[in-house]
Write a protein that holds these residues in place. Structure first.
Motif, PDB file in Angstrom:
ATOM      1  N   TRP A   1       0.837  -1.206   0.000  1.00 37.22           N
ATOM      2  CA  TRP A   1       0.000   0.000   0.000  1.00 37.22           C
ATOM      3  C   TRP A   1       0.871   1.254   0.000  1.00 37.22           C
ATOM      4  O   TRP A   1       0.602   2.214  -0.738  1.00 37.22           O
ATOM      5  CB  TRP A   1      -0.915   0.012   1.218  1.00 37.22           C
ATOM      6  N   LEU A   2       1.912   1.256   0.848  1.00 37.86           N
ATOM      7  CA  LEU A   2       2.795   2.426   0.931  1.00 37.86           C
ATOM      8  C   LEU A   2       3.477   2.690  -0.408  1.00 37.86           C
ATOM      9  O   LEU A   2       3.569   3.842  -0.847  1.00 37.86           O
ATOM     10  CB  LEU A   2       3.849   2.223   2.019  1.00 37.86           C
ATOM     11  N   ASP A   3       3.934   1.635  -1.069  1.00 37.35           N
ATOM     12  CA  ASP A   3       4.588   1.795  -2.375  1.00 37.35           C
ATOM     13  C   ASP A   3       3.616   2.402  -3.394  1.00 37.35           C
ATOM     14  O   ASP A   3       3.988   3.283  -4.183  1.00 37.35           O
ATOM     15  CB  ASP A   3       5.096   0.451  -2.883  1.00 37.35           C
ATOM     16  N   ARG A   4       2.389   1.923  -3.370  1.00 36.64           N
ATOM     17  CA  ARG A   4       1.380   2.426  -4.311  1.00 36.64           C
ATOM     18  C   ARG A   4       1.079   3.899  -4.048  1.00 36.64           C
ATOM     19  O   ARG A   4       0.989   4.710  -4.973  1.00 36.64           O
ATOM     20  CB  ARG A   4       0.097   1.595  -4.177  1.00 36.64           C
ATOM     21  N   ILE A   5       0.925   4.245  -2.772  1.00 34.12           N
ATOM     22  CA  ILE A   5       0.620   5.635  -2.396  1.00 34.12           C
ATOM     23  C   ILE A   5       1.773   6.559  -2.785  1.00 34.12           C
ATOM     24  O   ILE A   5       1.571   7.633  -3.361  1.00 34.12           O
ATOM     25  CB  ILE A   5       0.337   5.720  -0.884  1.00 34.12           C
ATOM     26  N   GLU A   6       3.002   6.145  -2.462  1.00 39.81           N
ATOM     27  CA  GLU A   6       4.161   6.994  -2.742  1.00 39.81           C
ATOM     28  C   GLU A   6       4.382   7.168  -4.246  1.00 39.81           C
ATOM     29  O   GLU A   6       4.802   8.247  -4.691  1.00 39.81           O
ATOM     30  CB  GLU A   6       5.402   6.407  -2.068  1.00 39.81           C
ATOM     31  N   ALA A   7       4.092   6.130  -5.027  1.00 35.57           N
ATOM     32  CA  ALA A   7       4.211   6.244  -6.481  1.00 35.57           C
ATOM     33  C   ALA A   7       3.211   7.263  -7.028  1.00 35.57           C
ATOM     34  O   ALA A   7       3.544   8.069  -7.905  1.00 35.57           O
ATOM     35  CB  ALA A   7       4.000   4.880  -7.140  1.00 35.57           C
ATOM     36  N   LYS A   8       2.002   7.229  -6.507  1.00 41.59           N
ATOM     37  CA  LYS A   8       0.982   8.195  -6.935  1.00 41.59           C
ATOM     38  C   LYS A   8       1.369   9.610  -6.509  1.00 41.59           C
ATOM     39  O   LYS A   8       1.152  10.579  -7.252  1.00 41.59           O
ATOM     40  CB  LYS A   8      -0.378   7.814  -6.360  1.00 41.59           C
ATOM     41  N   MET A   9       1.953   9.728  -5.320  1.00 43.15           N
ATOM     42  CA  MET A   9       2.400  11.028  -4.820  1.00 43.15           C
ATOM     43  C   MET A   9       3.444  11.624  -5.770  1.00 43.15           C
ATOM     44  O   MET A   9       3.403  12.813  -6.094  1.00 43.15           O
ATOM     45  CB  MET A   9       2.981  10.867  -3.425  1.00 43.15           C
ATOM     46  N   ARG A  10       4.356  10.783  -6.222  1.00 42.99           N
ATOM     47  CA  ARG A  10       5.381  11.254  -7.162  1.00 42.99           C
ATOM     48  C   ARG A  10       4.766  11.593  -8.508  1.00 42.99           C
ATOM     49  O   ARG A  10       5.138  12.589  -9.136  1.00 42.99           O
ATOM     50  CB  ARG A  10       6.473  10.188  -7.330  1.00 42.99           C
ATOM     51  N   ASP A  11       3.848  10.774  -8.955  1.00 42.54           N
ATOM     52  CA  ASP A  11       3.212  10.997 -10.249  1.00 42.54           C
ATOM     53  C   ASP A  11       2.472  12.333 -10.298  1.00 42.54           C
ATOM     54  O   ASP A  11       2.510  13.051 -11.293  1.00 42.54           O
ATOM     55  CB  ASP A  11       2.246   9.849 -10.543  1.00 42.54           C
ATOM     56  N   LEU A  12       1.800  12.672  -9.194  1.00 42.99           N
ATOM     57  CA  LEU A  12       1.052  13.936  -9.129  1.00 42.99           C
ATOM     58  C   LEU A  12       1.943  15.097  -8.687  1.00 42.99           C
ATOM     59  O   LEU A  12       1.485  16.248  -8.681  1.00 42.99           O
ATOM     60  CB  LEU A  12      -0.122  13.794  -8.164  1.00 42.99           C
ATOM     61  N   ASP A  13       3.180  14.785  -8.309  1.00 37.90           N
ATOM     62  CA  ASP A  13       4.124  15.803  -7.827  1.00 37.90           C
ATOM     63  C   ASP A  13       3.517  16.596  -6.671  1.00 37.90           C
ATOM     64  O   ASP A  13       3.565  17.824  -6.632  1.00 37.90           O
ATOM     65  CB  ASP A  13       4.532  16.743  -8.960  1.00 37.90           C
ATOM     66  N   ILE A  14       2.938  15.873  -5.715  1.00 35.64           N
ATOM     67  CA  ILE A  14       2.379  16.485  -4.516  1.00 35.64           C
ATOM     68  C   ILE A  14       3.456  16.553  -3.448  1.00 35.64           C
ATOM     69  O   ILE A  14       4.191  15.587  -3.225  1.00 35.64           O
ATOM     70  CB  ILE A  14       1.165  15.678  -4.012  1.00 35.64           C
ATOM     71  N   GLN A  15       3.553  17.705  -2.791  1.00 39.01           N
ATOM     72  CA  GLN A  15       4.488  17.879  -1.681  1.00 39.01           C
ATOM     73  C   GLN A  15       3.697  17.739  -0.379  1.00 39.01           C
ATOM     74  O   GLN A  15       2.992  18.663   0.030  1.00 39.01           O
ATOM     75  CB  GLN A  15       5.167  19.233  -1.752  1.00 39.01           C
ATOM     76  N   PRO A  16       3.783  16.566   0.273  1.00 41.90           N
ATOM     77  CA  PRO A  16       2.904  16.281   1.407  1.00 41.90           C
ATOM     78  C   PRO A  16       3.401  16.825   2.742  1.00 41.90           C
ATOM     79  O   PRO A  16       4.602  16.895   3.001  1.00 41.90           O
ATOM     80  CB  PRO A  16       2.888  14.754   1.439  1.00 41.90           C
ATOM     81  N   THR A  17       2.438  17.210   3.564  1.00 39.94           N
ATOM     82  CA  THR A  17       2.668  17.466   4.981  1.00 39.94           C
ATOM     83  C   THR A  17       1.727  16.544   5.739  1.00 39.94           C
ATOM     84  O   THR A  17       0.517  16.526   5.467  1.00 39.94           O
ATOM     85  CB  THR A  17       2.374  18.923   5.356  1.00 39.94           C
ATOM     86  N   TYR A  18       2.268  15.754   6.679  1.00 39.68           N
ATOM     87  CA  TYR A  18       1.459  14.775   7.390  1.00 39.68           C
ATOM     88  C   TYR A  18       1.182  15.271   8.812  1.00 39.68           C
ATOM     89  O   TYR A  18       2.122  15.565   9.562  1.00 39.68           O
ATOM     90  CB  TYR A  18       2.177  13.427   7.441  1.00 39.68           C
ATOM     91  N   GLU A  19      -0.085  15.352   9.166  1.00 40.97           N
ATOM     92  CA  GLU A  19      -0.492  15.859  10.474  1.00 40.97           C
ATOM     93  C   GLU A  19      -1.414  14.857  11.170  1.00 40.97           C
ATOM     94  O   GLU A  19      -2.625  14.837  10.912  1.00 40.97           O
ATOM     95  CB  GLU A  19      -1.185  17.214  10.333  1.00 40.97           C
ATOM     96  N   PRO A  20      -0.873  14.022  12.064  1.00 42.11           N
ATOM     97  CA  PRO A  20      -1.726  13.121  12.840  1.00 42.11           C
ATOM     98  C   PRO A  20      -2.645  13.925  13.765  1.00 42.11           C
ATOM     99  O   PRO A  20      -2.211  14.891  14.399  1.00 42.11           O
ATOM    100  CB  PRO A  20      -0.722  12.303  13.659  1.00 42.11           C
ATOM    101  N   ILE A  21      -3.926  13.536  13.819  1.00 42.15           N
ATOM    102  CA  ILE A  21      -4.912  14.228  14.654  1.00 42.15           C
ATOM    103  C   ILE A  21      -5.686  13.200  15.467  1.00 42.15           C
ATOM    104  O   ILE A  21      -5.540  11.986  15.278  1.00 42.15           O
ATOM    105  CB  ILE A  21      -5.887  15.069  13.800  1.00 42.15           C
ATOM    106  N   SER A  22      -6.514  13.676  16.369  1.00 34.13           N
ATOM    107  CA  SER A  22      -7.320  12.780  17.197  1.00 34.13           C
ATOM    108  C   SER A  22      -8.548  12.318  16.426  1.00 34.13           C
ATOM    109  O   SER A  22      -8.932  12.907  15.417  1.00 34.13           O
ATOM    110  CB  SER A  22      -7.754  13.498  18.478  1.00 34.13           C
TER     111      SER A  22
END
Length: 221
Positions: free
Chosen positions: A170-191
């Protein structure tokens, strides 16, 4: 979109110094650049984005004008649910974004089969968010991702390792899509309380209530 200003400053004696600013919003950077030019001590100005791409002032102004007509200022919430008895999964996504000076909210969910655990449902929910972003046309932009699955977000950010083979897929698939769309992610865990919209959508999906809705938000909303 954040940039750094690279200002080539020249003294009255023609000495030069290259000064680099902190990261700042691109629109604010253009205002600062106007001030720099008013000093009469500016030899050159460049704007460097987080991908290391350099833009002239005119190029940056043109880019920002183009961005205004596309989805931007994106914040995406995700959540996944799992029914142990039926082995069905449910995923929910809520995406807030701005376009043409208006603010919008997109809500959607899906029911999934062949899910093995709640953790896998969370990965599937993040993948669902990526698909929704692609459909919206979100590309070459920063996106803030929020969810109550700290495992997924910490693994995507690289803070935590992932030892499960199926989760790594799943992580590989997500990261590949992230690169394909050239999205610069910020990850914010919340409650979970802060993630109640996406959580509700995931629960509704498990109950067979499928939802896709989009609305413009008022200033008050």
């Amino acid at each position: 979109m954040d940039v750094q200003i690279q200002w080539t400053y020249i003294t009255p004696k023609k000495q030069e110094a290259v000064l680099v600013s902190d990261w700042t919003d691109a629109n604010e950077a253009l205002v600062l650049a106007d001030d720099f030019e008013k000093t009469g001590r500016t030899k050159a100005l460049e704007f460097i984005d987080r991908n290391g791409i350099s833009w002239s002032k005119k190029e940056l102004q043109k880019l920002l004008k183009e961005i205004e007509s596309e989805p931007h200022d994106v914040v995406a919430y995700f959540d996944g649910g799992f029914d142990h008895e039926t082995t069905q999964g449910g995923v929910g996504a809520v995406i807030y974004y701005k376009q043409n000076d208006h603010r919008y909210r997109l809500r959607a969910n899906r029911q999934l089969g062949e899910i093995t655990s709640n953790n896998e449902a969370e990965y599937a929910a993040f993948w669902f968010v990526m698909q929704m972003l692609e459909e919206l046309g979100v590309r070459h932009l920063p996106v803030t991702f929020r969810g109550d699955s700290h495992v997924v977000l910490k693994q995507l950010s690289g803070d935590w390792p992932c030892f499960e083979e199926d989760h790594n897929a799943w992580l590989d698939r997500i990261e590949a899509k992230m690169r394909d769309l050239d999205i610069q992610p910020t990850y914010e865990p919340i409650s979970r309380k802060q993630n109640k919209e996406a959580d509700s959508l995931a629960r509704q999906a498990l109950d067979g209530q499928l939802i896709t809705s989009q609305m413009e938000l008022t200033e008050k909303g």
